[in-house]
Design a protein around this motif. Structure first.
Motif, PDB file in Angstrom:
ATOM      1  N   THR A  33       0.823  -1.207   0.000  1.00  0.00           N
ATOM      2  CA  THR A  33       0.000   0.000   0.000  1.00  0.00           C
ATOM      3  C   THR A  33       0.856   1.256   0.000  1.00  0.00           C
ATOM      4  O   THR A  33       0.697   2.145  -0.847  1.00  0.00           O
ATOM      5  N   THR A  34       1.794   1.345   0.957  1.00  0.00           N
ATOM      6  CA  THR A  34       2.573   2.573   1.090  1.00  0.00           C
ATOM      7  C   THR A  34       3.575   2.775  -0.039  1.00  0.00           C
ATOM      8  O   THR A  34       4.049   3.892  -0.251  1.00  0.00           O
ATOM      9  N   LEU A  35       3.920   1.709  -0.774  1.00  0.00           N
ATOM     10  CA  LEU A  35       4.809   1.855  -1.926  1.00  0.00           C
ATOM     11  C   LEU A  35       4.050   2.152  -3.215  1.00  0.00           C
ATOM     12  O   LEU A  35       4.650   2.267  -4.280  1.00  0.00           O
ATOM     13  N   GLY A  36       2.739   2.242  -3.121  1.00  0.00           N
ATOM     14  CA  GLY A  36       1.933   2.560  -4.301  1.00  0.00           C
ATOM     15  C   GLY A  36       1.638   1.363  -5.189  1.00  0.00           C
ATOM     16  O   GLY A  36       1.017   1.525  -6.245  1.00  0.00           O
ATOM     17  N   ILE A  37       2.036   0.163  -4.780  1.00  0.00           N
ATOM     18  CA  ILE A  37       1.846  -1.019  -5.628  1.00  0.00           C
ATOM     19  C   ILE A  37       0.374  -1.359  -5.768  1.00  0.00           C
ATOM     20  O   ILE A  37      -0.121  -1.621  -6.872  1.00  0.00           O
ATOM     21  N   ASN A  38      -0.360  -1.345  -4.643  1.00  0.00           N
ATOM     22  CA  ASN A  38      -1.792  -1.622  -4.716  1.00  0.00           C
ATOM     23  C   ASN A  38      -2.513  -0.577  -5.564  1.00  0.00           C
ATOM     24  O   ASN A  38      -3.399  -0.901  -6.359  1.00  0.00           O
ATOM     25  N   ALA A  39      -2.138   0.691  -5.390  1.00  0.00           N
ATOM     26  CA  ALA A  39      -2.776   1.752  -6.164  1.00  0.00           C
ATOM     27  C   ALA A  39      -2.460   1.616  -7.648  1.00  0.00           C
ATOM     28  O   ALA A  39      -3.321   1.871  -8.505  1.00  0.00           O
ATOM     29  N   GLY A  40      -1.225   1.199  -7.976  1.00  0.00           N
ATOM     30  CA  GLY A  40      -0.878   0.983  -9.377  1.00  0.00           C
ATOM     31  C   GLY A  40      -1.688  -0.133  -9.998  1.00  0.00           C
ATOM     32  O   GLY A  40      -2.189  -0.018 -11.126  1.00  0.00           O
ATOM     33  N   ALA A  41      -1.844  -1.228  -9.264  1.00  0.00           N
ATOM     34  CA  ALA A  41      -2.658  -2.332  -9.764  1.00  0.00           C
ATOM     35  C   ALA A  41      -4.108  -1.903  -9.918  1.00  0.00           C
ATOM     36  O   ALA A  41      -4.766  -2.216 -10.925  1.00  0.00           O
ATOM     37  N   GLY A  42      -4.614  -1.168  -8.945  1.00  0.00           N
ATOM     38  CA  GLY A  42      -5.998  -0.711  -9.022  1.00  0.00           C
ATOM     39  C   GLY A  42      -6.235   0.235 -10.191  1.00  0.00           C
ATOM     40  O   GLY A  42      -7.246   0.137 -10.887  1.00  0.00           O
ATOM     41  N   LEU A  67      -2.055   8.163  -8.076  1.00  0.00           N
ATOM     42  CA  LEU A  67      -2.761   7.088  -8.770  1.00  0.00           C
ATOM     43  C   LEU A  67      -4.211   6.980  -8.309  1.00  0.00           C
ATOM     44  O   LEU A  67      -5.111   6.702  -9.116  1.00  0.00           O
ATOM     45  N   MET A  68      -4.450   7.212  -7.031  1.00  0.00           N
ATOM     46  CA  MET A  68      -5.825   7.169  -6.531  1.00  0.00           C
ATOM     47  C   MET A  68      -6.658   8.291  -7.142  1.00  0.00           C
ATOM     48  O   MET A  68      -7.835   8.094  -7.477  1.00  0.00           O
ATOM     49  N   SER A  69      -6.051   9.468  -7.309  1.00  0.00           N
ATOM     50  CA  SER A  69      -6.794  10.571  -7.924  1.00  0.00           C
ATOM     51  C   SER A  69      -7.064  10.280  -9.398  1.00  0.00           C
ATOM     52  O   SER A  69      -8.160  10.565  -9.900  1.00  0.00           O
ATOM     53  N   TRP A  70      -6.104   9.711 -10.102  1.00  0.00           N
ATOM     54  CA  TRP A  70      -6.322   9.329 -11.497  1.00  0.00           C
ATOM     55  C   TRP A  70      -7.409   8.250 -11.599  1.00  0.00           C
ATOM     56  O   TRP A  70      -8.235   8.280 -12.517  1.00  0.00           O
ATOM     57  N   THR A  71      -7.377   7.312 -10.675  1.00  0.00           N
ATOM     58  CA  THR A  71      -8.398   6.261 -10.675  1.00  0.00           C
ATOM     59  C   THR A  71      -9.788   6.866 -10.499  1.00  0.00           C
ATOM     60  O   THR A  71     -10.742   6.492 -11.200  1.00  0.00           O
TER      61      THR A  71
END
Length: 322
Positions: free
Chosen positions: A84-93, A152-156
């Protein structure tokens, strides 16, 4: 050994509660009959048809997230590192939401390769942000990963708001949930999940050397670059598999390694296998709690884990700052 038995006992109890509790509670005796005596009736169908696959998926996803968090913290020497904190989950999402929007995907099994691609791209970009004169800076990695996650969350959110169909299709998956997950969703990711676990267990001795610093690890004969590459690949495979199945569930990968450290210490030869127990335990506990707090409805496990994990992140961040 006593600690391992206690951990497995707690996990078994949590799995039993996962089979018994929900919008409709089922007695444990009925659960046992449904599992071992080919029981019939409405309760037996609920246990074997709905809750058993959900529990098995929870065990697999929890193990993947817990081990991914331990390896991420090991290869970065950063106690705040996690998928989560490395942005991996957000990248996958983000990759999955873009695929849903552009390719009209509708089933979690179709998200797999997009989740892997997004996870890998986010991991590489976070590491690129953290490089300073060729060395990996743990503080920059945590800050870069957090910024990447927010971007990434904002783009999502922007992609979802651009299309009502994408919003309807992706919003429940993005919350992170085990509801409605069947073994048909787990089978396609099982090979990659197993490969990620094997890689993680294989590099555990080298992670102890990495904790001493790159120079000391190289002096001990550890190929630092190769171990980081294998560790990063393991994290991507595990996090990508978990996100493809259950959505981006937060904080399990952060909390599980710290829980195991409190009990077993910092030896990665114990820490990584311990997360195979602690990760599923935390995830199933959060899932059961989410079913009970708003019965007969339920909260997604990603919401419960984020609610419980946010204070932990604040405490850890303050500890690291000190």
């Amino acid at each position: 050994m006593p600690l391992l038995v206690a951990g497995l006992g707690a996990l078994t109890l949590c799995a039993a509660l996962s089979l018994a509790l929900g919008a409709r509670s089922v007695p444990l005796s009925t659960v046992v009959d449904a599992l071992f005596s080919d029981g019939h009736g409405r309760d037996a169908i609920v246990v074997t048809g709905l809750r058993l696959p959900r529990t098995v998926v929870g065990l697999a996803v929890g193990a993947a997230l817990g081990v991914a968090g331990a390896v991420a913290q090991g290869i970065t020497r950063n106690p705040l590192a996690s998928p989560t904190t490395l942005g991996i989950n957000a990248g996958a999402g983000f990759a999955v939401v873009v695929a849903i929007h552009a390719l009209h995907l509708t089933r979690p099994v179709e998200y797999l390769w997009f989740a892997f691609a997004g996870a890998a791209a986010a991991a590489l970009f976070a590491q690129a942000l953290a490089r300073r004169s060729g060395d990996l800076d743990p503080v920059r990695l945590a800050l870069g990963g957090t910024v990447l996650q927010l971007v990434l969350m904002s783009w999502t959110s922007a992609v979802m708001l651009a299309s009502k169909r994408t919003l309807d299709e992706a919003r429940f998956w993005l919350a992170g949930s085990l509801a409605g997950r069947t073994l048909d969703v787990l089978w396609p990711v099982l090979p990659t999940l197993v490969i990620g676990l094997v890689l993680a267990l294989a590099i555990t001795p080298a992670l102890n050397a990495l904790s001493l610093g790159d120079d000391s690890a190289q002096a001990l004969g550890v190929p630092v670059a190769r171990i980081r590459l294998l560790g990063g690949l393991s994290v991507v495979l595990l996090a990508g598999s978990a996100v493809a199945v259950a959505g981006p569930v937060a904080f399990i990968g952060l909390a599980a390694p710290h829980l195991v450290r409190l009990v077993l210490g910092s030896d990665h030869r114990l820490l990584v296998p311990g997360c195979l127990v602690a990760g599923p335990l935390l995830l199933l506990a959060a899932d059961v709690l989410g079913r009970l707090v708003v019965r007969p409805s339920e909260l997604e496990v990603g919401i419960v884990s984020a609610f419980l994990g946010a204070p932990l992140l604040a405490v850890l961040a303050r500890k690291v700052a000190r």
